[in-house]
Scaffold this active site. Structure first.
Site, PDB file in Angstrom:
ATOM      1  N   ASP A 191       0.862  -1.182   0.000  1.00  0.00           N
ATOM      2  CA  ASP A 191       0.000   0.000   0.000  1.00  0.00           C
ATOM      3  C   ASP A 191       0.897   1.230   0.000  1.00  0.00           C
ATOM      4  O   ASP A 191       1.622   1.477   0.969  1.00  0.00           O
ATOM      5  CB  ASP A 191      -0.905   0.006   1.236  1.00  0.00           C
ATOM      6  CG  ASP A 191      -1.793   1.240   1.284  1.00  0.00           C
ATOM      7  OD1 ASP A 191      -2.568   1.448   0.344  1.00  0.00           O
ATOM      8  OD2 ASP A 191      -1.681   2.003   2.271  1.00  0.00           O
ATOM      9  N   GLU A 275      -1.569  -1.408  -5.857  1.00  0.00           N
ATOM     10  CA  GLU A 275      -2.801  -0.791  -6.332  1.00  0.00           C
ATOM     11  C   GLU A 275      -2.485   0.164  -7.467  1.00  0.00           C
ATOM     12  O   GLU A 275      -1.475   0.874  -7.437  1.00  0.00           O
ATOM     13  CB  GLU A 275      -3.485  -0.038  -5.188  1.00  0.00           C
ATOM     14  CG  GLU A 275      -4.864   0.478  -5.526  1.00  0.00           C
ATOM     15  CD  GLU A 275      -5.538   1.127  -4.327  1.00  0.00           C
ATOM     16  OE1 GLU A 275      -6.710   1.520  -4.452  1.00  0.00           O
ATOM     17  OE2 GLU A 275      -4.886   1.233  -3.269  1.00  0.00           O
ATOM     18  N   ASP A 356      -3.292   1.332   7.269  1.00  0.00           N
ATOM     19  CA  ASP A 356      -2.366   1.086   6.173  1.00  0.00           C
ATOM     20  C   ASP A 356      -2.074  -0.401   6.007  1.00  0.00           C
ATOM     21  O   ASP A 356      -2.059  -0.924   4.885  1.00  0.00           O
ATOM     22  CB  ASP A 356      -1.065   1.860   6.399  1.00  0.00           C
ATOM     23  CG  ASP A 356      -1.289   3.362   6.438  1.00  0.00           C
ATOM     24  OD1 ASP A 356      -2.149   3.834   5.674  1.00  0.00           O
ATOM     25  OD2 ASP A 356      -0.625   4.053   7.224  1.00  0.00           O
TER      26      ASP A 356
END
Length: 402
Positions: A191, A275, A356
């Site tokens: 992330d 992502e 997170d």
């Protein structure tokens, strides 16, 4: 796969003049070809082919007094300039057809551009001498700072002059199957963010170095000095070079950080998931400077090509995946949360989650990777006591030995 290896060049004064001549000739041929094609388009004529442009703008132009100086540089450099224009047009038309992201139409190059480049293919008969120097036609033997060994014989070399006045040789080489690394077990989701540069699904957090923010004071001073110099003066050119060198130092340390971290992650994990962030959209917000300072796109690109090189699996998940809204323990979607909420409690299972790490675990799960369940948990949530155990416990009574 094809890889690029860049090395620093240290040309002499005469070689710098020869390189400047090569840069200028390649730019002129590029602009002439662009002008001919734009004229043909405006007049409704057929699109001129590269072969016809090469004959007219290079071979025949060398015999005219106006373009006789084109013969002072290697013809391969001029031919590659025409191929660069073909690539620019192809990218532009592919963008209109939806085959790639949209790009602007080819534009004229200026002699005041801070970045210049020329490319030599095998036809130019360039070589690396026994003394480990780069021999280029009509330029000479250039001193190279070899930082590593080339894995195979290069097919092309591009000589680049950057904004800071530094010269580099960029070699294109083929990478074979011997580059594949040994298989490992771990799989990780990543992330990316601003508070932490990267948070991994195994619970690790990598701090954001913020290279630009740390160098702002030095950059501000250099830019202030540049603004006070008279335009067109030698002192202004020197001040501009100082600003460019300061920015180059920031870019270099950021690139080195990206390389080290991406190589470490690829070597330690068999599969990596990230992502697909909307960097262009974030760069139009008030966080633009921090977004550009992080350099997410460059880092993800490094992960992608290194995964292909070392035989790892690389997965991008959609940017609309609700990684911050779903509990990674029970899978219940708890809705969007403000950015200041870094730890939250799942209303369904009572798990206290780090925002997170939870997102990193959800990234890995969305990519189909196996991740440990402990990775997303910040700390165990409170478990309500059974009714039979509720209330204060009675004090233990002393027993009499019998």
């Amino acid at each position: 796969m094809q890889l690029r290896y860049s090395f620093r060049l240290y040309p002499s004064a005469g070689q710098r003049a020869s390189l400047a001549r090569a840069f200028g000739c390649a730019r002129v041929v590029y602009n002439d070809a662009l002008r001919v094609r734009e004229t043909a388009r405006s007049e409704g004529l057929p699109f001129p082919k590269t072969g016809d442009l090469s004959k007219t703008l290079i071979t025949e132009a060398k015999n005219t007094p106006k373009r006789a100086w084109l013969g002072e540089v290697s013809a391969v450099v001029l031919q590659q300039s025409l191929r660069d224009l073909d690539t620019a047009y192809r990218n532009f038309f592919d963008g209109l057809k939806g085959k790639r992201p949209r790009m602007g139409a080819p534009r004229y190059k200026s002699r005041k551009d801070t970045r210049q480049a020329v490319r030599f293919t095998a036809n130019a008969r360039w070589s690396i001498t026994l003394g480990q120097k780069l021999r280029l036609p009509k330029i000479g033997d250039l001193k190279v700072k070899w930082s590593r060994t080339l894995p195979s014989v290069p097919s092309t070399v591009t000589v680049v002059k950057d904004s800071a006045g530094r010269y580099f040789a960029s070699f294109v080489v083929e990478s074979g199957p011997e580059e594949t690394g040994p298989e490992v077990t771990p799989e990780v989701g990543i992330d990316l963010g601003l508070g932490y540069f990267a948070v991994l699904s195994d619970g690790r957090k990598i701090d954001s170095p913020r290279f630009l923010r740390r160098a702002e004071k030095r950059l501000k001073k250099a830019q202030r000095e540049l603004s006070r110099k008279e335009k067109g003066s030698k002192n202004r050119d020197k001040a501009r070079a100082r600003v460019a060198r300061a920015h180059a130092r920031v870019a270099d340390v950021r690139r080195e950080f990206h390389h080290q971290l991406s190589t470490q992650l690829i070597r330690e994990n068999q599969a990596v998931a990230v992502e697909n962030l909307a960097v262009k959209g974030l760069a139009r917000t008030r966080l633009a400077k921090s977004v550009h300072d992080a350099g997410w796109s460059a880092f993800v690109t490094m992960l992608e090509y290194k995964a292909a090189r070392y035989g790892r699996t690389f997965v991008r998940i959609g940017r609309f995946e609700p990684t911050s809204q779903v509990c990674s323990q029970c899978g219940v979607k708890d809705g969007p949360k403000p950015l200041h909420v870094r730890i939250w409690t799942c209303g369904a299972c009572g798990t206290v989650l780090d925002r997170d790490i939870n997102a990193a675990v959800n990234v890995a799960k969305a990519a189909g990777l196996a991740v440990p369940a402990r990775g997303a948990q910040g700390r165990p949530g409170p478990v309500p006591a059974p009714r039979s155990e509720a209330g204060p416990h009675p004090k233990p009574q002393p027993t009499t030995a019998r």
